[in-house]
Design a protein around this motif. Structure first.
Motif, PDB file in Angstrom:
ATOM      1  N   LYS A  80       5.978  37.335  47.765  1.00  0.00           N
ATOM      2  CA  LYS A  80       6.469  36.427  46.721  1.00  0.00           C
ATOM      3  C   LYS A  80       7.926  36.693  46.381  1.00  0.00           C
ATOM      4  CE  LYS A  80       1.956  35.637  44.556  1.00  0.00           C
ATOM      5  NZ  LYS A  80       1.116  35.882  43.351  1.00  0.00           N
ATOM      6  N   TYR A  81       8.329  37.945  46.493  1.00  0.00           N
ATOM      7  CA  TYR A  81       9.706  38.316  46.173  1.00  0.00           C
ATOM      8  C   TYR A  81      10.642  38.222  47.374  1.00  0.00           C
ATOM      9  CZ  TYR A  81       8.954  39.820  41.352  1.00  0.00           C
ATOM     10  OH  TYR A  81       8.704  39.847  39.994  1.00  0.00           O
ATOM     11  N   GLY A  82      10.117  37.901  48.544  1.00  0.00           N
ATOM     12  CA  GLY A  82      10.945  37.792  49.735  1.00  0.00           C
ATOM     13  C   GLY A  82      11.182  39.099  50.450  1.00  0.00           C
ATOM     14  N   ALA A  83      10.386  40.130  50.135  1.00  0.00           N
ATOM     15  CA  ALA A  83      10.548  41.405  50.822  1.00  0.00           C
ATOM     16  C   ALA A  83       9.982  41.360  52.235  1.00  0.00           C
ATOM     17  CB  ALA A  83       9.876  42.517  50.025  1.00  0.00           C
ATOM     18  N   TYR A  84       9.089  40.412  52.481  1.00  0.00           N
ATOM     19  CA  TYR A  84       8.665  40.058  53.832  1.00  0.00           C
ATOM     20  C   TYR A  84       8.902  38.563  54.001  1.00  0.00           C
ATOM     21  CZ  TYR A  84       6.138  44.500  54.233  1.00  0.00           C
ATOM     22  OH  TYR A  84       5.810  45.829  54.286  1.00  0.00           O
ATOM     23  N   ILE A  92       6.963  38.023  61.727  1.00  0.00           N
ATOM     24  CA  ILE A  92       7.071  38.696  60.437  1.00  0.00           C
ATOM     25  C   ILE A  92       8.320  39.568  60.425  1.00  0.00           C
ATOM     26  CG2 ILE A  92       5.972  40.372  58.906  1.00  0.00           C
ATOM     27  CD1 ILE A  92       3.275  39.453  60.193  1.00  0.00           C
ATOM     28  N   ARG A  93       9.123  39.432  59.360  1.00  0.00           N
ATOM     29  CA  ARG A  93      10.337  40.229  59.201  1.00  0.00           C
ATOM     30  C   ARG A  93      10.229  41.029  57.910  1.00  0.00           C
ATOM     31  NH1 ARG A  93      12.000  39.414  64.354  1.00  0.00           N
ATOM     32  NH2 ARG A  93      12.212  37.196  64.823  1.00  0.00           N
ATOM     33  N   GLY A  94      10.707  42.244  57.932  1.00  0.00           N
ATOM     34  CA  GLY A  94      10.697  43.071  56.735  1.00  0.00           C
ATOM     35  C   GLY A  94      10.336  44.501  57.108  1.00  0.00           C
ATOM     36  N   LEU A  95      10.503  45.337  56.199  1.00  0.00           N
ATOM     37  CA  LEU A  95      10.680  45.226  54.777  1.00  0.00           C
ATOM     38  C   LEU A  95      12.165  45.034  54.443  1.00  0.00           C
ATOM     39  CD1 LEU A  95       8.841  45.655  52.151  1.00  0.00           C
ATOM     40  CD2 LEU A  95       9.864  47.901  52.096  1.00  0.00           C
ATOM     41  N   VAL A  96      12.459  44.056  53.572  1.00  0.00           N
ATOM     42  CA  VAL A  96      13.829  43.806  53.132  1.00  0.00           C
ATOM     43  C   VAL A  96      14.013  44.525  51.800  1.00  0.00           C
ATOM     44  CG1 VAL A  96      15.559  42.060  52.683  1.00  0.00           C
ATOM     45  CG2 VAL A  96      13.694  41.563  54.282  1.00  0.00           C
ATOM     46  N   TYR A  97      14.962  45.455  51.768  1.00  0.00           N
ATOM     47  CA  TYR A  97      15.015  46.407  50.667  1.00  0.00           C
ATOM     48  C   TYR A  97      15.316  45.798  49.299  1.00  0.00           C
ATOM     49  CZ  TYR A  97      15.163  50.243  54.108  1.00  0.00           C
ATOM     50  OH  TYR A  97      14.890  51.144  55.111  1.00  0.00           O
ATOM     51  N   ALA A  98      16.325  44.941  49.194  1.00  0.00           N
ATOM     52  CA  ALA A  98      16.753  44.467  47.872  1.00  0.00           C
ATOM     53  C   ALA A  98      15.643  43.713  47.138  1.00  0.00           C
ATOM     54  CB  ALA A  98      18.018  43.631  47.985  1.00  0.00           C
ATOM     55  N   PRO A  99      15.013  42.707  47.744  1.00  0.00           N
ATOM     56  CA  PRO A  99      13.923  42.041  47.032  1.00  0.00           C
ATOM     57  C   PRO A  99      12.712  42.946  46.830  1.00  0.00           C
ATOM     58  CG  PRO A  99      14.150  41.146  49.248  1.00  0.00           C
ATOM     59  CD  PRO A  99      15.340  42.008  49.006  1.00  0.00           C
ATOM     60  N   GLY A 152      15.019  54.987  62.772  1.00  0.00           N
ATOM     61  CA  GLY A 152      14.706  53.823  61.960  1.00  0.00           C
ATOM     62  C   GLY A 152      13.615  52.946  62.543  1.00  0.00           C
ATOM     63  N   GLY A 153      13.258  51.911  61.769  1.00  0.00           N
ATOM     64  CA  GLY A 153      12.245  50.959  62.170  1.00  0.00           C
ATOM     65  C   GLY A 153      10.893  51.195  61.536  1.00  0.00           C
ATOM     66  N   HIS A 154      10.724  52.308  60.827  1.00  0.00           N
ATOM     67  CA  HIS A 154       9.448  52.684  60.216  1.00  0.00           C
ATOM     68  C   HIS A 154       9.780  53.388  58.907  1.00  0.00           C
ATOM     69  CE1 HIS A 154       5.306  53.969  59.872  1.00  0.00           C
ATOM     70  NE2 HIS A 154       5.622  55.262  59.943  1.00  0.00           N
ATOM     71  N   LEU A 155       8.880  53.312  57.933  1.00  0.00           N
ATOM     72  CA  LEU A 155       9.128  53.941  56.640  1.00  0.00           C
ATOM     73  C   LEU A 155       8.092  55.009  56.348  1.00  0.00           C
ATOM     74  CD1 LEU A 155      10.070  50.717  54.706  1.00  0.00           C
ATOM     75  CD2 LEU A 155      11.539  52.736  54.865  1.00  0.00           C
ATOM     76  N   VAL A 156       8.571  56.156  55.868  1.00  0.00           N
ATOM     77  CA  VAL A 156       7.709  57.227  55.381  1.00  0.00           C
ATOM     78  C   VAL A 156       8.101  57.528  53.937  1.00  0.00           C
ATOM     79  CG1 VAL A 156       7.400  58.205  57.677  1.00  0.00           C
ATOM     80  CG2 VAL A 156       9.244  59.082  56.202  1.00  0.00           C
ATOM     81  N   ALA A 213       7.970  46.407  59.705  1.00  0.00           N
ATOM     82  CA  ALA A 213       9.028  47.119  60.293  1.00  0.00           C
ATOM     83  C   ALA A 213      10.287  47.046  59.504  1.00  0.00           C
ATOM     84  CB  ALA A 213       9.185  46.600  61.655  1.00  0.00           C
ATOM     85  N   ASP A 214      11.502  47.250  59.525  1.00  0.00           N
ATOM     86  CA  ASP A 214      12.421  47.789  58.543  1.00  0.00           C
ATOM     87  C   ASP A 214      13.885  47.518  58.928  1.00  0.00           C
ATOM     88  OD1 ASP A 214      13.675  51.134  58.156  1.00  0.00           O
ATOM     89  OD2 ASP A 214      13.950  49.400  56.875  1.00  0.00           O
ATOM     90  N   PRO A 215      14.438  46.366  58.499  1.00  0.00           N
ATOM     91  CA  PRO A 215      15.821  46.093  58.793  1.00  0.00           C
ATOM     92  C   PRO A 215      16.780  46.712  57.805  1.00  0.00           C
ATOM     93  CG  PRO A 215      14.893  44.174  57.735  1.00  0.00           C
ATOM     94  CD  PRO A 215      13.779  45.202  57.883  1.00  0.00           C
ATOM     95  N   GLY A 216      16.279  47.209  56.661  1.00  0.00           N
ATOM     96  CA  GLY A 216      17.145  47.812  55.674  1.00  0.00           C
ATOM     97  C   GLY A 216      18.122  46.857  55.052  1.00  0.00           C
TER      98      GLY A 216
END
Length: 217
Positions: A80-84, A92-99, A152-156, A213-216
């Motif tokens: 809903k916030y556009g993080a994906y 599927i794109r994301g996680l987008v950090y700012a939203p 990069g590409g993954h979040l822990v 996955a994680d474009p930052g």
């Protein structure tokens, strides 16, 4: 499972921890995961399509502590916030950090700060301030004995530093064993996989969320 070092739960982005290895390294179709419904997905097909992309909201689920919403409820909020996002072909794109940070602040009441440039020393400083850090790493971090395939590409979720300050404890949503799901590495090894960016979180991360996955980028 709860990590004794930080008292935060240890979750995987796939519903059955024992099947993470067969899924991510053995080619098992996630739709064959018998625990799929526990994720909150509407169907095995939805679960299979999305679970591999949800390392970021799995980190959030761990940071929220006991009583956190199911994984796919967090996915819905992040969407809903556009993080994906999904493109016209369904990718599927994301996680987008700012939203994502906006979502975390507004819905879950945690302070969330985007760090587009972050060193391992700065991670330790953030941990010493009482924050947890969602760090962008290569998923190969589950095999630290091997050369790093990339960064990069993954979040822990980095939860604490080692007492000597030379290493970190972290929770890996795609860890294939108990020791790679709640892991510890020297900073020199962690850095080989680390992309130098992430999101730090602060607030009451042990009593559960304030709401339901994680474009930052």
């Amino acid at each position: 499972m709860t990590c004794p070092a930080c008292r935060l739960p240890v979750h995987t982005q796939f519903a059955s921890p024992g099947l993470v290895g067969p899924i991510v390294e053995g080619g098992l179709d996630p739709a064959d995961d018998p625990g799929w419904a526990d994720s909150g997905a509407d169907s095995p097909a939805e679960y299979a399509r999305w679970a591999g992309h949800l390392c970021g909201v799995t980190c959030l689920r761990m940071a929220l502590g006991a009583g956190a919403p199911p994984l796919f409820a967090l996915r819905d909020g992040a969407l809903k916030y556009g993080a994906y996002t999904e493109d016209t072909e369904g990718a599927i794109r994301g996680l987008v950090y700012a939203p994502f940070a906006e979502y975390v602040r507004e819905v879950h009441g945690l302070e969330a700060t985007v760090h587009r440039h972050l060193s391992t020393d700065e991670i330790v400083a953030l941990l010493d301030e009482g924050r947890t850090v969602m760090a962008s790493v290569h998923y190969g971090i589950r095999h630290p004995e091997r050369p790093a395939p990339g960064r990069g590409g993954h979040l822990v979720l980095v939860t604490s530093r080692t007492p000597d300050g030379n290493g970190v404890h972290f929770h890996n949503p795609s860890g294939t064993t108990a020791t790679t799901r709640a892991a510890e590495l020297p900073l020199t090894d962690f850095e080989r996989f680390f992309a130098g960016r992430g999101v730090s979180l602060a607030g009451d991360t042990r009593q559960g969320p304030q709401t339901g996955a994680d474009p930052g980028a």
